[in-house]
Design a protein around this motif. Structure first.
Motif, PDB file in Angstrom:
ATOM      1  N   GLY A  36     -31.942 -22.325 -73.357  1.00 42.63           N
ATOM      2  CA  GLY A  36     -30.580 -21.997 -73.812  1.00 42.63           C
ATOM      3  C   GLY A  36     -29.661 -23.272 -73.361  1.00 42.63           C
ATOM      4  O   GLY A  36     -28.396 -23.116 -73.849  1.00 42.63           O
ATOM      5  N   ASP A  37     -29.848 -24.016 -72.325  1.00 43.37           N
ATOM      6  CA  ASP A  37     -28.887 -25.053 -71.944  1.00 43.37           C
ATOM      7  C   ASP A  37     -29.750 -26.159 -71.268  1.00 43.37           C
ATOM      8  O   ASP A  37     -30.059 -26.372 -70.062  1.00 43.37           O
ATOM      9  CB  ASP A  37     -28.213 -24.366 -70.654  1.00 43.37           C
ATOM     10  CG  ASP A  37     -27.224 -25.551 -69.943  1.00 43.37           C
ATOM     11  OD1 ASP A  37     -26.828 -26.473 -70.803  1.00 43.37           O
ATOM     12  OD2 ASP A  37     -26.500 -25.056 -69.081  1.00 43.37           O
ATOM     13  N   VAL A  38     -30.278 -27.098 -72.378  1.00 40.73           N
ATOM     14  CA  VAL A  38     -31.071 -27.995 -72.190  1.00 40.73           C
ATOM     15  C   VAL A  38     -30.290 -29.367 -71.411  1.00 40.73           C
ATOM     16  O   VAL A  38     -30.777 -30.388 -71.906  1.00 40.73           O
ATOM     17  CB  VAL A  38     -32.032 -28.361 -73.283  1.00 40.73           C
ATOM     18  CG1 VAL A  38     -33.052 -27.199 -73.501  1.00 40.73           C
ATOM     19  CG2 VAL A  38     -31.267 -28.590 -74.436  1.00 40.73           C
ATOM     20  N   ASN A  39     -29.337 -29.152 -70.965  1.00 44.00           N
ATOM     21  CA  ASN A  39     -28.629 -30.195 -69.948  1.00 44.00           C
ATOM     22  C   ASN A  39     -29.959 -30.854 -69.273  1.00 44.00           C
ATOM     23  O   ASN A  39     -30.547 -30.191 -68.554  1.00 44.00           O
ATOM     24  CB  ASN A  39     -27.422 -29.777 -69.162  1.00 44.00           C
ATOM     25  CG  ASN A  39     -26.765 -30.856 -68.552  1.00 44.00           C
ATOM     26  OD1 ASN A  39     -27.211 -31.903 -67.912  1.00 44.00           O
ATOM     27  ND2 ASN A  39     -25.527 -30.776 -68.738  1.00 44.00           N
ATOM     28  N   PRO A  40     -29.989 -32.252 -69.261  1.00 43.20           N
ATOM     29  CA  PRO A  40     -30.863 -32.823 -68.394  1.00 43.20           C
ATOM     30  C   PRO A  40     -30.874 -32.713 -67.158  1.00 43.20           C
ATOM     31  O   PRO A  40     -31.874 -33.077 -66.190  1.00 43.20           O
ATOM     32  CB  PRO A  40     -30.876 -34.421 -68.939  1.00 43.20           C
ATOM     33  CG  PRO A  40     -29.496 -34.638 -69.696  1.00 43.20           C
ATOM     34  CD  PRO A  40     -29.116 -33.098 -70.201  1.00 43.20           C
ATOM     35  N   THR A  41     -29.881 -32.183 -66.635  1.00 45.07           N
ATOM     36  CA  THR A  41     -29.679 -31.765 -65.115  1.00 45.07           C
ATOM     37  C   THR A  41     -30.640 -30.602 -64.709  1.00 45.07           C
ATOM     38  O   THR A  41     -30.854 -30.376 -63.537  1.00 45.07           O
ATOM     39  CB  THR A  41     -28.256 -31.644 -64.788  1.00 45.07           C
ATOM     40  OG1 THR A  41     -27.809 -30.590 -65.366  1.00 45.07           O
ATOM     41  CG2 THR A  41     -27.548 -32.888 -64.862  1.00 45.07           C
ATOM     42  N   ASN A  42     -30.870 -29.619 -65.991  1.00 43.97           N
ATOM     43  CA  ASN A  42     -31.439 -28.645 -65.633  1.00 43.97           C
ATOM     44  C   ASN A  42     -33.107 -28.658 -65.795  1.00 43.97           C
ATOM     45  O   ASN A  42     -33.523 -27.750 -65.670  1.00 43.97           O
ATOM     46  CB  ASN A  42     -31.146 -27.626 -66.700  1.00 43.97           C
ATOM     47  CG  ASN A  42     -29.695 -27.064 -66.300  1.00 43.97           C
ATOM     48  OD1 ASN A  42     -29.493 -27.235 -65.239  1.00 43.97           O
ATOM     49  ND2 ASN A  42     -28.778 -26.540 -67.460  1.00 43.97           N
ATOM     50  N   VAL A  43     -33.586 -30.198 -65.882  1.00 38.70           N
ATOM     51  CA  VAL A  43     -35.212 -30.439 -65.989  1.00 38.70           C
ATOM     52  C   VAL A  43     -35.526 -31.200 -64.909  1.00 38.70           C
ATOM     53  O   VAL A  43     -34.908 -32.174 -64.899  1.00 38.70           O
ATOM     54  CB  VAL A  43     -35.244 -31.171 -67.346  1.00 38.70           C
ATOM     55  CG1 VAL A  43     -36.803 -31.362 -67.376  1.00 38.70           C
ATOM     56  CG2 VAL A  43     -34.687 -30.398 -68.409  1.00 38.70           C
ATOM     57  N   ILE A  44     -36.260 -30.470 -64.024  1.00 38.81           N
ATOM     58  CA  ILE A  44     -36.709 -31.160 -62.735  1.00 38.81           C
ATOM     59  C   ILE A  44     -38.251 -31.623 -62.753  1.00 38.81           C
ATOM     60  O   ILE A  44     -39.169 -30.640 -63.215  1.00 38.81           O
ATOM     61  CB  ILE A  44     -36.617 -30.256 -61.636  1.00 38.81           C
ATOM     62  CG1 ILE A  44     -35.101 -29.579 -61.532  1.00 38.81           C
ATOM     63  CG2 ILE A  44     -36.815 -30.834 -60.244  1.00 38.81           C
ATOM     64  CD1 ILE A  44     -33.964 -30.353 -61.248  1.00 38.81           C
ATOM     65  N   ILE A  45     -38.361 -32.753 -62.822  1.00 43.21           N
ATOM     66  CA  ILE A  45     -39.759 -33.529 -62.978  1.00 43.21           C
ATOM     67  C   ILE A  45     -40.285 -33.656 -61.569  1.00 43.21           C
ATOM     68  O   ILE A  45     -39.651 -34.627 -60.828  1.00 43.21           O
ATOM     69  CB  ILE A  45     -39.562 -34.747 -63.695  1.00 43.21           C
ATOM     70  CG1 ILE A  45     -38.821 -34.567 -65.141  1.00 43.21           C
ATOM     71  CG2 ILE A  45     -40.873 -35.162 -63.814  1.00 43.21           C
ATOM     72  CD1 ILE A  45     -38.589 -35.717 -66.018  1.00 43.21           C
ATOM     73  N   GLY A  46     -41.403 -32.966 -61.333  1.00 47.95           N
ATOM     74  CA  GLY A  46     -41.740 -33.361 -60.069  1.00 47.95           C
ATOM     75  C   GLY A  46     -43.214 -33.940 -59.957  1.00 47.95           C
ATOM     76  O   GLY A  46     -43.545 -34.638 -61.373  1.00 47.95           O
ATOM     77  N   SER A  47     -44.034 -34.135 -58.934  1.00 48.78           N
ATOM     78  CA  SER A  47     -45.066 -35.125 -58.961  1.00 48.78           C
ATOM     79  C   SER A  47     -46.397 -34.209 -59.835  1.00 48.78           C
ATOM     80  O   SER A  47     -47.307 -34.944 -60.487  1.00 48.78           O
ATOM     81  CB  SER A  47     -45.587 -35.095 -57.648  1.00 48.78           C
ATOM     82  OG  SER A  47     -45.899 -34.156 -56.865  1.00 48.78           O
ATOM     83  N   SER A  48     -46.328 -32.949 -59.982  1.00 50.41           N
ATOM     84  CA  SER A  48     -47.432 -32.187 -60.462  1.00 50.41           C
ATOM     85  C   SER A  48     -47.062 -31.371 -61.847  1.00 50.41           C
ATOM     86  O   SER A  48     -47.929 -31.110 -62.568  1.00 50.41           O
ATOM     87  CB  SER A  48     -48.147 -31.400 -59.675  1.00 50.41           C
ATOM     88  OG  SER A  48     -47.240 -30.355 -59.111  1.00 50.41           O
ATOM     89  N   ARG A  49     -45.631 -31.138 -61.998  1.00 44.23           N
ATOM     90  CA  ARG A  49     -45.200 -30.154 -62.988  1.00 44.23           C
ATOM     91  C   ARG A  49     -43.881 -30.651 -63.219  1.00 44.23           C
ATOM     92  O   ARG A  49     -43.061 -30.878 -62.348  1.00 44.23           O
ATOM     93  CB  ARG A  49     -45.557 -28.781 -62.726  1.00 44.23           C
ATOM     94  CG  ARG A  49     -44.713 -28.411 -61.652  1.00 44.23           C
ATOM     95  CD  ARG A  49     -44.932 -26.796 -61.651  1.00 44.23           C
ATOM     96  NE  ARG A  49     -44.179 -26.162 -60.611  1.00 44.23           N
ATOM     97  CZ  ARG A  49     -43.863 -24.938 -60.376  1.00 44.23           C
ATOM     98  NH1 ARG A  49     -44.350 -24.060 -61.123  1.00 44.23           N
ATOM     99  NH2 ARG A  49     -43.096 -24.415 -59.347  1.00 44.23           N
ATOM    100  N   THR A  50     -43.200 -30.100 -64.484  1.00 43.13           N
ATOM    101  CA  THR A  50     -41.763 -30.127 -64.642  1.00 43.13           C
ATOM    102  C   THR A  50     -41.208 -28.404 -64.691  1.00 43.13           C
ATOM    103  O   THR A  50     -42.003 -27.693 -65.222  1.00 43.13           O
ATOM    104  CB  THR A  50     -41.494 -30.782 -66.029  1.00 43.13           C
ATOM    105  OG1 THR A  50     -41.765 -32.093 -66.082  1.00 43.13           O
ATOM    106  CG2 THR A  50     -40.057 -30.411 -66.461  1.00 43.13           C
ATOM    107  N   THR A  51     -39.980 -28.427 -64.291  1.00 47.11           N
ATOM    108  CA  THR A  51     -39.524 -27.007 -64.045  1.00 47.11           C
ATOM    109  C   THR A  51     -38.320 -26.999 -64.601  1.00 47.11           C
ATOM    110  O   THR A  51     -37.463 -27.867 -64.488  1.00 47.11           O
ATOM    111  CB  THR A  51     -39.637 -26.381 -62.538  1.00 47.11           C
ATOM    112  OG1 THR A  51     -40.778 -26.617 -62.196  1.00 47.11           O
ATOM    113  CG2 THR A  51     -38.981 -25.124 -62.554  1.00 47.11           C
TER     114      THR A  51
END
Length: 309
Positions: free
Chosen positions: A193-208
């Motif tokens: 519902g709010d796909v601002n790229p600040t709400n997408v956290i890319i980690g070493s093994s997965r994205t949250t």
């Protein structure tokens, strides 16, 4: 009203967690959040989110639903009506990686996997709704009618600010009618519902995906179109092919939502037309102004994109 620091200590204690060893304020994440990132004495990390001047029920039911369906969202640890305590998600914001020129194909594949997991939570076609803190209420809806109505409601804003878009609206209405069968047959899905790229956290093994304040049930293609639009506004090229290598094939309605999403956002987004919220600080005003100007450039190409239909 207690300070955010006092709230942090109180909510950590109420959640039965070890004491706070250290904390720091997190900036540059949204316009209305106050965020503290804390490390506990046992080295675990948590995040306090406090919405400024807003109270809302703690989303316990929604958190249980997300966890039950294995949605890539941070675990809710505790909170009250003024703030919420979540597990810390390590990684970098999508917005930061794009700004730094460090988004690789592997990173985009990780993002694609995250959105695939969200949109795997499916519902019958013709049902949409908003996901409240403790309930999900679905209502019958006609996506064709809703798209037509959105365009009509955006006309005054377009007429006042971007009149060059108006001559293309009859063609866009006709495209919606031509795609009506497909639009109505598509099953809906859970959407962040709010796909601002600040709400997408890319980690070493997965994205949250974080900040699940406005989830809804809708055509998943609408959310992908919104993500594509956000990317276009900051990098001019949208979501790359690597995303779909793990997400799966482009949803059938993505093309039509890519046409309508910029109009929806221009008429009803953070600026609702041309005016910028005067209460924003200088950095926020510059960011929103950049979004608006990029969105205008996107809409300037609407006629050319319509030729593909």
């Amino acid at each position: 009203m207690p300070s955010s620091i006092a709230l942090l200590h109180d909510l950590v204690a109420a959640a039965g967690l070890p004491e706070v060893a250290s904390y720091r304020a997190v900036t540059g994440h949204g316009f209305n959040n106050e965020i503290l990132h804390a490390t506990l004495v046992d080295s675990r990390q948590v995040v306090l989110r406090r919405l400024q001047d807003v109270s809302r029920p703690l989303p316990l039911g929604r958190a249980r639903f997300l966890a039950h369906h294995d949605v890539p969202a941070p675990a809710l640890l505790g909170g009250d009506e003024s703030a919420s305590l979540y597990e810390y998600v390590p990684g970098k914001m999508l917005s930061a990686l794009v700004a730094e020129g460090r988004m690789t194909d592997d990173a985009w594949r990780s993002v694609g996997t995250a959105f695939r997991r969200v949109h795997a939570v499916r519902f019958p076609a013709g049902l949409t709704g908003d996901f409240g803190p403790d309930n999900l209420i679905l209502n019958p809806a006609d996506p064709v009618h809703d798209l037509h109505a959105m365009l009509v409601s955006a006309e005054p804003c377009l007429k006042a600010n971007l009149p060059f878009v108006l001559p293309h609206l009859p063609h866009l209405h006709a495209v919606i009618d031509d795609q009506a069968g497909q639009l109505r047959a598509t099953r809906t899905a859970l959407a962040h519902g709010d796909v601002n790229p600040t709400n997408v956290i890319i980690g070493s093994s997965r994205t949250t995906l974080i900040d699940w304040d406005e989830p809804r049930v809708s055509d998943p293609a609408r959310e992908l179109a919104e993500l594509d639009e956000r990317m276009y506004l900051i990098n001019g090229s949208g979501v790359p092919a690597a995303f779909f290598e793990t997400y799966g094939p482009c949803p059938p309605n993505l093309a039509i939502h890519r046409l309508t999403s910029p109009i929806r956002w221009f008429g009803h987004g953070p600026f609702a037309g041309w005016e910028i919220d005067p209460d924003l600080d200088a950095t926020q005003k510059a960011q929103v102004t950049g979004w608006r100007n990029s969105l205008v450039g996107c809409l300037a190409g609407l006629g050319e994109r319509l030729k593909e239909f």
